[in-house]
Design an enzyme around this catalytic site. Sequence first.
Site, PDB file in Angstrom:
ATOM      1  N   HIS A   1       0.843  -1.195   0.000  1.00  9.17           N
ATOM      2  CA  HIS A   1       0.000   0.000   0.000  1.00  9.17           C
ATOM      3  C   HIS A   1       0.874   1.239   0.000  1.00  9.17           C
ATOM      4  O   HIS A   1       1.959   1.243   0.605  1.00  9.17           O
ATOM      5  CB  HIS A   1      -0.929   0.009   1.222  1.00  9.17           C
ATOM      6  CG  HIS A   1      -2.046   1.011   1.124  1.00  9.17           C
ATOM      7  ND1 HIS A   1      -1.886   2.331   1.493  1.00  9.17           N
ATOM      8  CD2 HIS A   1      -3.336   0.887   0.706  1.00  9.17           C
ATOM      9  CE1 HIS A   1      -3.029   2.970   1.297  1.00  9.17           C
ATOM     10  NE2 HIS A   1      -3.914   2.123   0.818  1.00  9.17           N
TER      11      HIS A   1
ATOM     12  N   ASP B   1      -7.948  -3.750  -1.171  1.00  7.34           N
ATOM     13  CA  ASP B   1      -8.398  -3.876  -2.563  1.00  7.34           C
ATOM     14  C   ASP B   1      -8.388  -5.327  -3.018  1.00  7.34           C
ATOM     15  O   ASP B   1      -9.233  -5.744  -3.813  1.00  7.34           O
ATOM     16  CB  ASP B   1      -7.506  -3.035  -3.483  1.00  7.34           C
ATOM     17  CG  ASP B   1      -7.591  -1.557  -3.173  1.00  7.34           C
ATOM     18  OD1 ASP B   1      -8.717  -1.047  -3.092  1.00  7.34           O
ATOM     19  OD2 ASP B   1      -6.542  -0.914  -3.005  1.00  7.34           O
TER      20      ASP B   1
END
Length: 431
Positions: free
Chosen positions: A313, A370
């Site tokens: 991330h 995600d």
Amino acid sequence: MGIRKLQTNTSGILDIEGHQIELPVIEGSEGEKGLDIGRLRANTGYVCVDPGFVNTASCLSQITYLDGEKGVLHYRGHPIEDLAENANFLEVSFLLIYGEMPNPTELKQFQNDIAQNSKTTQFISSIGKALPKDTHPMGILSSLMVALSADKPELVKQDLSADERNLAVHHIMAQIKNLTAMCYRVNKGLDFVPSDPGADYVEDFYTMTFKGTEHESLSPVVKDALNTLLILHADHEQNCSTSSVRLVGSSKANPYASIASGINALWGPLHGGANQAVIEMLEQMHADGGGYKKFVEKAKDKNDPFRLMGFGHRVYKNFDPRAQIIKKACDKVLNQLGITDPLLDLAKGLEKEALSDPYFIERKLYPNVDFYSGIIYKALNIPNQMFTAMFALGRLPGWLAQWKEMLEDPKMKIGRPRQIYQGKSLPSEEE
């Protein structure tokens, strides 16, 4: 040139070409520190160059705190783990927008205010019906969000009162679920389903989306998973779309235009399209024969441009706290629905491989939110290109909270970044 702290620990001294300027130190409630450079250009003629604004705090905010190194995310001081476990989406929306968890009376009033704004006008429906079936859902959502301003002309003005800001919040919160459902039904060529003002927020959205299809039955575990996904996406500090809402809103643009700017920013594949990219990556693996280990090795090869989507991330340098929460919901959904899908099997294998491979462990490349949200949406038969619209549905309360906080700040200024010009120059007189 250098910076040193004063003994008072309340400011720093910046030395530039023999001149000194005192820069106040601003400390956040969680210990974050920043230098106030508001007078830098006026006092020195210098500006800061910070591509992507990765070292620039554009505002002071009381809404969301995250610590990427420790994997911490709080909404208004409430850990995301507690909210995902014990609250519903409207409670979290109220928390973000108004600063405190609602008591039962406040929650009921909030639900009623949203319900009273839940009818979609014929004007908005006619625009949706006129759009081609292959229009991207984010294009539909952005267009209809701006069009909503025609329904509330009293909110399209420079300065809004507190009551008018609340009306905008209630109207947009009510309509976003309607418009997101319309995105799905436009793409499928289905008639629109009106909102049920008395229904639960998530149930109403699901019914408007899937009524009349083979997926119209909403199980408790699916409802819980959707509720959790919306909460996890509700705000994430000053990301690209949130910053866009603030920047556009700082011009006193109307709330519909401001929120549409967030939708358009989220549309970008480097922001809101990551969960769609996860499924597209799995499709690529499946088309190649389903050998995910081959792609793990490709990802580890620094000379190979291939990247594993859904791992690591930009902000979280350890683990994404949202991913740990949504993984549990993902497992529940897949177990209850008993889905057999080669892409989901690939995802499970890829997750296991990456979590046990020293390469990923050492670099802390853990599956992020995600990765799991894309798998859930896939399991719920939501089309790939609808994933980002689902993200927008969840992120809306954060956008509204940030927009409202900015407008209520007495020190608010229109956003106007500086630049360093490096283009052609006119010849000097000496030349």
